[in-house]
Write a protein that holds these residues in place. Structure first.
Motif, short mmCIF file in Angstrom:
data_model
loop_
_atom_site.label_atom_id
_atom_site.label_comp_id
_atom_site.label_asym_id
_atom_site.label_seq_id
_atom_site.Cartn_x
_atom_site.Cartn_y
_atom_site.Cartn_z
N VAL A 435 0.85 -1.20 0.00
CA VAL A 435 0.00 0.00 0.00
C VAL A 435 0.88 1.25 0.00
CG1 VAL A 435 -1.82 1.26 1.21
CG2 VAL A 435 -1.76 -1.26 1.30
N GLU A 436 0.72 2.07 -1.03
CA GLU A 436 1.51 3.30 -1.10
C GLU A 436 0.71 4.44 -0.47
OE1 GLU A 436 3.57 6.23 -4.44
OE2 GLU A 436 3.60 4.03 -4.74
N VAL A 437 1.37 5.16 0.44
CA VAL A 437 0.72 6.28 1.14
C VAL A 437 1.59 7.52 1.02
CG1 VAL A 437 -0.47 4.78 2.79
CG2 VAL A 437 1.79 5.68 3.35
N GLU A 438 0.93 8.68 1.09
CA GLU A 438 1.64 9.97 1.20
C GLU A 438 0.98 10.73 2.32
OE1 GLU A 438 3.25 13.71 -1.50
OE2 GLU A 438 2.20 12.03 -2.44
N VAL A 439 1.70 10.97 3.40
CA VAL A 439 1.13 11.53 4.63
C VAL A 439 2.00 12.65 5.16
CG1 VAL A 439 -0.05 9.39 5.30
CG2 VAL A 439 2.31 9.77 6.00
N LEU A 440 1.36 13.50 5.97
CA LEU A 440 2.05 14.55 6.71
C LEU A 440 1.84 14.25 8.19
CD1 LEU A 440 3.66 17.22 6.67
CD2 LEU A 440 1.45 18.42 6.69
N VAL A 441 2.86 13.72 8.84
CA VAL A 441 2.73 13.26 10.21
C VAL A 441 3.22 14.35 11.16
CG1 VAL A 441 3.36 11.47 11.86
CG2 VAL A 441 3.12 10.91 9.43
N PRO A 442 2.38 14.81 12.10
CA PRO A 442 2.82 15.82 13.07
C PRO A 442 4.04 15.34 13.85
CG PRO A 442 0.45 15.48 13.20
CD PRO A 442 0.99 14.41 12.32
N GLY A 456 8.14 -0.44 6.71
CA GLY A 456 7.77 -0.10 5.34
C GLY A 456 8.98 0.29 4.51
N ASP A 457 8.70 0.70 3.27
CA ASP A 457 9.72 1.20 2.36
C ASP A 457 9.49 2.70 2.18
OD1 ASP A 457 10.95 -1.18 1.95
OD2 ASP A 457 9.81 -1.71 0.16
N VAL A 458 10.41 3.51 2.68
CA VAL A 458 10.30 4.96 2.56
C VAL A 458 10.82 5.39 1.20
CG1 VAL A 458 11.00 7.18 3.50
CG2 VAL A 458 10.52 5.27 5.04
N LEU A 459 9.95 6.01 0.41
CA LEU A 459 10.33 6.46 -0.93
C LEU A 459 10.82 7.91 -0.90
CD1 LEU A 459 7.29 4.93 -2.88
CD2 LEU A 459 9.54 3.90 -2.43
N VAL A 460 10.08 8.78 -0.19
CA VAL A 460 10.45 10.20 -0.07
C VAL A 460 10.17 10.64 1.36
CG1 VAL A 460 10.03 12.56 -0.87
CG2 VAL A 460 9.91 10.67 -2.50
N GLU A 461 11.10 11.39 1.94
CA GLU A 461 10.87 11.93 3.28
C GLU A 461 11.32 13.39 3.31
OE1 GLU A 461 11.68 10.74 7.97
OE2 GLU A 461 13.00 9.96 6.40
N GLU A 462 10.46 14.25 3.85
CA GLU A 462 10.76 15.69 3.89
C GLU A 462 10.25 16.27 5.21
OE1 GLU A 462 9.56 19.81 1.48
OE2 GLU A 462 8.75 17.87 0.88
N THR A 466 5.24 21.90 9.75
CA THR A 466 4.14 21.32 10.53
C THR A 466 4.32 19.83 10.81
OG1 THR A 466 2.91 20.94 8.49
CG2 THR A 466 2.46 22.99 9.69
N GLY A 467 5.30 19.19 10.18
CA GLY A 467 5.47 17.77 10.42
C GLY A 467 6.37 17.12 9.37
N THR A 468 6.37 15.82 9.35
CA THR A 468 7.21 15.04 8.43
C THR A 468 6.33 14.53 7.30
OG1 THR A 468 8.60 14.33 10.28
CG2 THR A 468 8.79 13.10 8.22
N ARG A 469 6.71 14.97 6.09
CA ARG A 469 5.99 14.49 4.91
C ARG A 469 6.69 13.22 4.39
NH1 ARG A 469 2.49 16.68 1.13
NH2 ARG A 469 2.63 18.72 2.16
N ILE A 470 5.90 12.16 4.26
CA ILE A 470 6.46 10.87 3.85
C ILE A 470 5.63 10.28 2.74
CG2 ILE A 470 6.91 8.48 4.58
CD1 ILE A 470 7.51 9.43 7.31
N PHE A 485 -3.74 11.18 8.41
CA PHE A 485 -2.71 12.19 8.14
C PHE A 485 -2.37 12.27 6.65
CE2 PHE A 485 -1.85 10.18 12.29
CZ PHE A 485 -2.13 11.27 13.11
N ALA A 486 -3.29 11.78 5.82
CA ALA A 486 -3.06 11.82 4.38
C ALA A 486 -2.78 13.24 3.94
CB ALA A 486 -4.26 11.26 3.65
N ALA A 487 -1.71 13.42 3.14
CA ALA A 487 -1.30 14.75 2.71
C ALA A 487 -2.18 15.21 1.55
CB ALA A 487 0.17 14.73 2.28
#
Length: 489
Positions: A435-442, A456-462, A466-470, A485-487
């Motif tokens: 399952v591929e997700v894109e979230v903004l975690v506080p 999981g497999d982290v593809l992009v992390e920023e 306001t939080g960590t976008r993954i 926390f879906a972005a």
């Protein structure tokens, strides 16, 4: 008295002049033989080791009799394959006997189209074995195969000592090594399954009819009344005990299933270590995880599965399970009794199939293990063949195995050779989250970010204000927790 001139080693099979005449004559008794069959009764020098005594006990309270082996002679019937394969099988029987605590005095193979239905080896050969047993002072004959109840009885009647087959020997070794409550229950069930059709009386005690009155020489209250013999009473008690053991094992299996379900919920991949007994499975587990599991140069040193957590080079967690070792002709009763334990294998995402690279016939080990995997419905699980003991193996054998097995990785659990290559292969073959997700975690939910990295497999992390976008691929359970926390965009 045993001759002191015999070589106390088992490195090579050698003829014994003292008994060669008597045993070679048995070859002539076979009606249909060819030139190769004159090797039927070659004597093989067997290494002597200290052991235990063998004793036949009456089964009164429906308990499996403990086999106390002491001075034994081995016999194998060679029905197919090469002479080298027959010798290898007898060598393995010797190791099994030593593991059970026996002094192996002598060993023989006999070439036949099929085992004799009456005495396994034929009446003439049985009488000759009796002569050797008397000369050696042996008290036990061990057969390299599973004998029927009638074969056991008739062979004992001829050789006049206790006869044990390969299955009973393996069951006894398991009984010696079982430590956990579940392991002991599984072994006891397997022993009773084996014993039930072979239950028989010694002397007259088992054939006497039991009376129906307590205190009058009968079984009293709880018996079936006049006419039931002692052996019938014991069979009934064994069946009741087996039913109780099955219930207990099922309850313990439920607990094990709960643990597996919890690991699945957390999306932790599972890897099972399987292989021939004494191939180095526990050593490999210790090398990868530092588990500190008992490592012993003995057959079936590990019976209870050990689960430890490990990490791939790319940072993903997985569980590594050490399981019971297999052997050629592993008794069906053990496979059935240990089914709840073997579910650790059938439920794994990946199998590390460990083979002893220093063994004379590693391919035979692979075949024997895969036969058991097929029996527990685990043959379709992805497999990495781990050729262990590379430090003691012939380089030609290692190259041959690598050519034959496309997934083979050569390692030495003792020295650490090849372990990095093995972990890289595990990382490549473990299932990836779907399952591929894109979230903004506080930032106050850093525990979720940690779990994404862990499972999981982290593809992009920023990191934002306001939080960590993954953007990552994760399992379904973790994806559901991340959904709030879906972005956007």
């Amino acid at each position: 008295m045993t001759s002191t001139s015999r070589q106390p080693h088992f490195e090579a099979f050698e003829d014994f002049d003292e008994v060669s005449g008597a045993l070679d004559e048995s070859v002539l008794d076979d009606a249909d033989r060819d030139g190769d069959q004159f090797d039927l009764a070659d004597r093989h020098a067997l290494r002597r080791v200290p052991g235990l005594s063998t004793e036949l006990e009456d089964i009164t309270e429906v308990e499996y009799r403990q086999l106390r082996l002491e001075r034994v002679v081995l016999i194998g019937v060679w029905t197919s394959g090469t002479a080298a394969e027959a010798d290898t099988s007898l060598l393995e029987l010797r190791r099994l006997a030593e593991t059970a605590g026996a002094v192996v005095l002598d060993g023989f193979t006999q070439r036949r189209d099929r085992p004799d239905p009456a005495t396994y080896v034929g009446s003439g050969k049985a009488r000759e074995l009796r002569d050797v047993i008397v000369a050696e002072g042996a008290d036990t004959l061990i057969c390299d195969g599973e004998l029927t109840p009638s074969q056991l009885t008739q062979l004992e009647n001829v050789v006049k000592v206790k006869v044990i087959d390969r299955t009973a020997l393996i069951l006894d070794i398991f009984a010696q090594h079982a430590k956990s409550r579940e392991g002991k229950a599984q072994v006891e069930l397997a022993q009773m399954q084996y014993m039930l059709p072979r239950l028989r009386g010694w002397g007259q005690s088992m054939s006497r009819q039991a009376g129906g009155r307590a205190g009058a020489g009968g079984v009293g209250i709880g018996g079936r009344g006049p006419g039931e013999t002692k052996i019938e009473t014991d069979r009934r008690r064994i069946r009741a005990k087996m039913a109780k053991l099955r219930r207990e094992i099922a309850e313990m299996g439920t607990s094990r299933q709960t643990q597996r379900t919890e690991r699945r919920r957390n999306a932790v991949a599972s890897v099972a270590i399987v292989g021939y007994t004494n191939a180095g499975k526990s050593s490999l587990l210790n090398r990868i995880t530092g588990a500190g599991v008992l490592v012993e140069n003995a057959l079936f040193a590990t019976l209870d599965p050990t689960v430890r957590r490990a990490t791939t080079p790319d940072g993903r967690d997985f569980t590594l399970t050490d399981t019971v070792g297999f052997v050629r002709h592993l008794p069906h009763q053990l496979v059935e009794a240990f089914r709840s334990t073997l579910e650790e294998i059938s439920g794994a995402d990946l199998i590390l199939h460990v083979v002893d690279g220093s063994d004379p016939e590693p391919e035979a080990q692979l075949s024997a293990v895969r036969a058991v995997l097929a029996e527990i419905d685990a043959r379709n699980i992805p497999e990495i063949v781990v050729v262990n003991k590379a430090d003691a193996a012939d380089e030609y054998v290692l190259e041959r195995l690598v050519r034959r097995e496309p997934t083979a990785v050569v390692v030495s659990a003792r020295t650490g050779r090849g372990i990095d290559n093995l972990l890289a292969a595990v990382a490549a073959d473990l299932p990836r989250p779907e399952v591929e997700v894109e979230v903004l975690v506080p930032y106050d939910r850093g525990n979720l970010v940690s779990r994404v990295h862990q499972h999981g497999d982290v593809l992009v992390e920023e990191h934002t204000e306001t939080g960590t976008r993954i953007r990552a691929r994760v399992g379904e359970a973790l994806a559901a927790e991340l959904a709030p926390f879906a972005a956007a965009g």
